[in-house]
Design a protein around this motif. Structure first.
Motif, PDB file in Angstrom:
ATOM      1  N   LYS A 157       0.925   3.723 -18.579  1.00  0.00           N
ATOM      2  CA  LYS A 157       1.077   3.213 -17.230  1.00  0.00           C
ATOM      3  C   LYS A 157      -0.263   2.690 -16.702  1.00  0.00           C
ATOM      4  O   LYS A 157      -1.321   3.294 -16.933  1.00  0.00           O
ATOM      5  N   PHE A 158      -0.181   1.567 -15.973  1.00  0.00           N
ATOM      6  CA  PHE A 158      -1.371   0.939 -15.407  1.00  0.00           C
ATOM      7  C   PHE A 158      -1.145   0.644 -13.932  1.00  0.00           C
ATOM      8  O   PHE A 158      -0.075   0.184 -13.536  1.00  0.00           O
ATOM      9  N   ASP A 159      -2.178   0.905 -13.147  1.00  0.00           N
ATOM     10  CA  ASP A 159      -2.163   0.623 -11.709  1.00  0.00           C
ATOM     11  C   ASP A 159      -2.534  -0.835 -11.492  1.00  0.00           C
ATOM     12  O   ASP A 159      -3.610  -1.277 -11.904  1.00  0.00           O
ATOM     13  N   ILE A 160      -1.644  -1.613 -10.848  1.00  0.00           N
ATOM     14  CA  ILE A 160      -1.948  -3.020 -10.572  1.00  0.00           C
ATOM     15  C   ILE A 160      -1.919  -3.307  -9.070  1.00  0.00           C
ATOM     16  O   ILE A 160      -1.840  -4.467  -8.652  1.00  0.00           O
ATOM     17  N   ALA A 161      -1.993  -2.267  -8.254  1.00  0.00           N
ATOM     18  CA  ALA A 161      -2.044  -2.466  -6.805  1.00  0.00           C
ATOM     19  C   ALA A 161      -3.389  -3.050  -6.410  1.00  0.00           C
ATOM     20  O   ALA A 161      -4.399  -2.887  -7.102  1.00  0.00           O
ATOM     21  N   CYS A 162      -3.420  -3.728  -5.275  1.00  0.00           N
ATOM     22  CA  CYS A 162      -4.678  -4.212  -4.726  1.00  0.00           C
ATOM     23  C   CYS A 162      -5.429  -3.067  -4.056  1.00  0.00           C
ATOM     24  O   CYS A 162      -4.910  -1.954  -3.931  1.00  0.00           O
ATOM     25  N   ALA A 163      -6.630  -3.359  -3.602  1.00  0.00           N
ATOM     26  CA  ALA A 163      -7.448  -2.322  -2.982  1.00  0.00           C
ATOM     27  C   ALA A 163      -6.800  -1.752  -1.723  1.00  0.00           C
ATOM     28  O   ALA A 163      -7.045  -0.605  -1.361  1.00  0.00           O
ATOM     29  N   ASP A 164      -5.945  -2.547  -1.051  1.00  0.00           N
ATOM     30  CA  ASP A 164      -5.286  -2.048   0.157  1.00  0.00           C
ATOM     31  C   ASP A 164      -4.051  -1.212  -0.149  1.00  0.00           C
ATOM     32  O   ASP A 164      -3.352  -0.769   0.766  1.00  0.00           O
ATOM     33  N   GLY A 165      -3.765  -0.992  -1.442  1.00  0.00           N
ATOM     34  CA  GLY A 165      -2.632  -0.178  -1.839  1.00  0.00           C
ATOM     35  C   GLY A 165      -1.326  -0.932  -1.954  1.00  0.00           C
ATOM     36  O   GLY A 165      -0.326  -0.365  -2.397  1.00  0.00           O
ATOM     37  N   LYS A 166      -1.314  -2.195  -1.563  1.00  0.00           N
ATOM     38  CA  LYS A 166      -0.111  -3.019  -1.635  1.00  0.00           C
ATOM     39  C   LYS A 166      -0.075  -3.784  -2.958  1.00  0.00           C
ATOM     40  O   LYS A 166      -1.084  -3.923  -3.650  1.00  0.00           O
ATOM     41  N   ALA A 167       1.113  -4.289  -3.297  1.00  0.00           N
ATOM     42  CA  ALA A 167       1.227  -5.199  -4.431  1.00  0.00           C
ATOM     43  C   ALA A 167       0.406  -6.449  -4.139  1.00  0.00           C
ATOM     44  O   ALA A 167       0.150  -6.788  -2.977  1.00  0.00           O
ATOM     45  N   LEU A 168      -0.014  -7.146  -5.194  1.00  0.00           N
ATOM     46  CA  LEU A 168      -0.812  -8.359  -5.000  1.00  0.00           C
ATOM     47  C   LEU A 168      -0.135  -9.308  -4.028  1.00  0.00           C
ATOM     48  O   LEU A 168      -0.780  -9.869  -3.137  1.00  0.00           O
ATOM     49  N   PHE A 169       1.177  -9.514  -4.215  1.00  0.00           N
ATOM     50  CA  PHE A 169       1.933 -10.399  -3.322  1.00  0.00           C
ATOM     51  C   PHE A 169       2.763  -9.536  -2.377  1.00  0.00           C
ATOM     52  O   PHE A 169       3.647  -8.794  -2.805  1.00  0.00           O
ATOM     53  N   HIS A 170       2.456  -9.628  -1.098  1.00  0.00           N
ATOM     54  CA  HIS A 170       3.088  -8.747  -0.112  1.00  0.00           C
ATOM     55  C   HIS A 170       3.203  -9.492   1.211  1.00  0.00           C
ATOM     56  O   HIS A 170       2.357 -10.336   1.546  1.00  0.00           O
ATOM     57  N   ALA A 171       4.239  -9.176   1.966  1.00  0.00           N
ATOM     58  CA  ALA A 171       4.480  -9.851   3.237  1.00  0.00           C
ATOM     59  C   ALA A 171       3.643  -9.285   4.378  1.00  0.00           C
ATOM     60  O   ALA A 171       3.580  -9.894   5.452  1.00  0.00           O
ATOM     61  N   ALA A 172       2.978  -8.151   4.157  1.00  0.00           N
ATOM     62  CA  ALA A 172       2.223  -7.534   5.261  1.00  0.00           C
ATOM     63  C   ALA A 172       1.003  -6.793   4.733  1.00  0.00           C
ATOM     64  O   ALA A 172       0.942  -5.561   4.764  1.00  0.00           O
ATOM     65  N   HIS A 173       0.012  -7.530   4.248  1.00  0.00           N
ATOM     66  CA  HIS A 173      -1.255  -6.904   3.848  1.00  0.00           C
ATOM     67  C   HIS A 173      -1.995  -6.436   5.098  1.00  0.00           C
ATOM     68  O   HIS A 173      -2.240  -7.219   6.021  1.00  0.00           O
ATOM     69  N   PRO A 174      -2.381  -5.165   5.150  1.00  0.00           N
ATOM     70  CA  PRO A 174      -3.086  -4.668   6.342  1.00  0.00           C
ATOM     71  C   PRO A 174      -4.573  -4.955   6.276  1.00  0.00           C
ATOM     72  O   PRO A 174      -5.154  -5.141   5.206  1.00  0.00           O
ATOM     73  N   ALA A 175      -5.202  -4.984   7.440  1.00  0.00           N
ATOM     74  CA  ALA A 175      -6.657  -5.042   7.522  1.00  0.00           C
ATOM     75  C   ALA A 175      -7.209  -3.615   7.495  1.00  0.00           C
ATOM     76  O   ALA A 175      -6.529  -2.661   7.887  1.00  0.00           O
ATOM     77  N   HIS A 176      -8.443  -3.470   7.037  1.00  0.00           N
ATOM     78  CA  HIS A 176      -9.072  -2.152   6.997  1.00  0.00           C
ATOM     79  C   HIS A 176      -9.300  -1.645   8.423  1.00  0.00           C
ATOM     80  O   HIS A 176      -9.608  -2.417   9.330  1.00  0.00           O
ATOM     81  N   ALA A 177      -9.177  -0.346   8.595  1.00  0.00           N
ATOM     82  CA  ALA A 177      -9.319   0.246   9.928  1.00  0.00           C
ATOM     83  C   ALA A 177     -10.705   0.012  10.517  1.00  0.00           C
ATOM     84  O   ALA A 177     -10.871  -0.017  11.742  1.00  0.00           O
ATOM     85  N   HIS A 178     -11.725  -0.162   9.664  1.00  0.00           N
ATOM     86  CA  HIS A 178     -13.077  -0.379  10.162  1.00  0.00           C
ATOM     87  C   HIS A 178     -13.307  -1.818  10.624  1.00  0.00           C
ATOM     88  O   HIS A 178     -14.309  -2.118  11.257  1.00  0.00           O
TER      89      HIS A 178
END
Length: 339
Positions: free
Chosen positions: A151-172
């Motif tokens: 198994k390999f992790d392919i999530a982005c740094a924000d924890g979402k899939a690379l292609f996502h309808a709602a990538h969040p901004a960092h809290a900072h």
């Protein structure tokens, strides 16, 4: 010349095996060179050199710009906010082939040629398949894949899939809205312009424009999708108007039809992806992490009297920041406005 490391163990200096070490090395290098030259995964991942078992990748938000000050005014202090970080742990990959004592004694030239060639092909094919499996998983909205039983992790740094309808901004960061890089529209000339525009408006976690410049269209090797893409971008005149106005997409795009994607996608699923090649090669986005390159160790097996060749390497790949890419033609994506 292919960057392959060769080492030769003891017991191979006799008149039989000693004579084939050089030719086998040359066959492996000769087979590797066209694979390295034609590699797609080198275009869709940035190769980074790793020096540890695990590497952490961190991006910073944009820095505030200069501010107007009074005459002889003090320099204003500025800062930037930390954003999401991504870790990649190196994985060890191994393979092996052997040349029998009988093959040397009987001068079986075909075996001496085909085994090294197949061995090299297997290494580079696995790299391409692994890279394609990661992208194909992302195209299907996955944050993890299974490849060769692991198994390999392919999530982005924000924890979402690379292609996502709602990538969040960092809290900072100061930007509080989500951003979308997943669209439902089928490929067309207008959809291409709309997706390009959406990418050009991507913002960092402080809400600053990033000047994303998509220049590459990535698709599986699908006949109808290739036809649609080439029809849209391949002529000076606009293919969607009866008056044949100027086609603003003509001559502006690189197209990659990656055959290795097909085996990891369901039949009939042929999405289209826009990529910013500059962000790939110079940003912290799609990462191919090399710890140990293609390394061949040749040695004599006392139990079988065979000449054994080992392939050992250490690498991994994945995504950090998502803002280099957008996908179209997928369910659950936003609808781009085409008029």
């Amino acid at each position: 010349m292919a960057g392959i490391t060769f080492t030769v163990g003891s017991g191979l200096a006799d008149a039989g095996f000693g004579l084939v070490q050089g030719p086998i090395k040359m066959l492996i290098k000769k087979q590797a060179e066209p694979f390295e030259a034609a590699s797609i995964r080198k275009k869709v991942f940035r190769e980074v050199k790793s020096t540890h078992a695990l590497e952490n990748y961190r991006q910073m938000g944009s820095m505030n710009g200069p501010k107007p000050v009074a005459e002889n005014g003090a320099y204003p202090s500025t800062d930037w906010a930390e954003t999401f970080d991504k870790s990649l742990r190196n994985v060890t990959w191994k393979n092996r082939f052997s040349i029998s004592r009988e093959a040397i004694e009987d001068d079986q030239v075909l075996e001496l040629q085909t085994k090294p060639a197949a061995f090299t092909t297997a290494h580079y094919r696995t790299e391409e398949e692994f890279g394609a499996a990661i992208y194909a998983g992302a195209m299907q909205g996955k944050t993890g894949i299974e490849f060769e039983g692991r198994k390999f992790d392919i999530a982005c740094a924000d924890g979402k899939a690379l292609f996502h309808a709602a990538h969040p901004a960092h809290a900072h960061g100061s930007y509080k809205k989500t951003q979308c890089n997943m669209f439902a529209n089928e490929f067309s000339n207008k959809a291409l312009v709309a997706a390009e525009t959406a990418m050009q408006l991507f913002r960092d976690d402080n809400g600053k424009l990033l000047s994303v410049r998509p220049d590459t269209i990535l698709i599986p090797n699908d006949a109808m999708m290739k036809y649609k893409v080439l029809e849209a971008i391949g002529a000076e005149k606009d293919p969607e108007t009866s008056v044949n106005g100027f086609n603003m997409n003509f001559g502006r795009w690189n197209v990659i039809g990656w055959s290795y994607l097909n085996q990891f996608l369901e039949d009939g699923f042929a999405p289209w992806v826009l990529l910013d090649s500059n962000l790939i090669q110079n940003g912290v986005t799609a990462l191919w992490q090399n710890r140990v390159g293609f390394s061949c160790h040749s040695f004599y097996d006392n139990d079988t009297d065979a000449n054994v060749w080992n392939d050992r390497s250490r690498f991994n790949a994945g995504f950090a920041d998502w803002r280099f890419a957008a996908i179209g033609g997928v369910a659950g994506g936003q609808e781009l406005k085409l008029a």
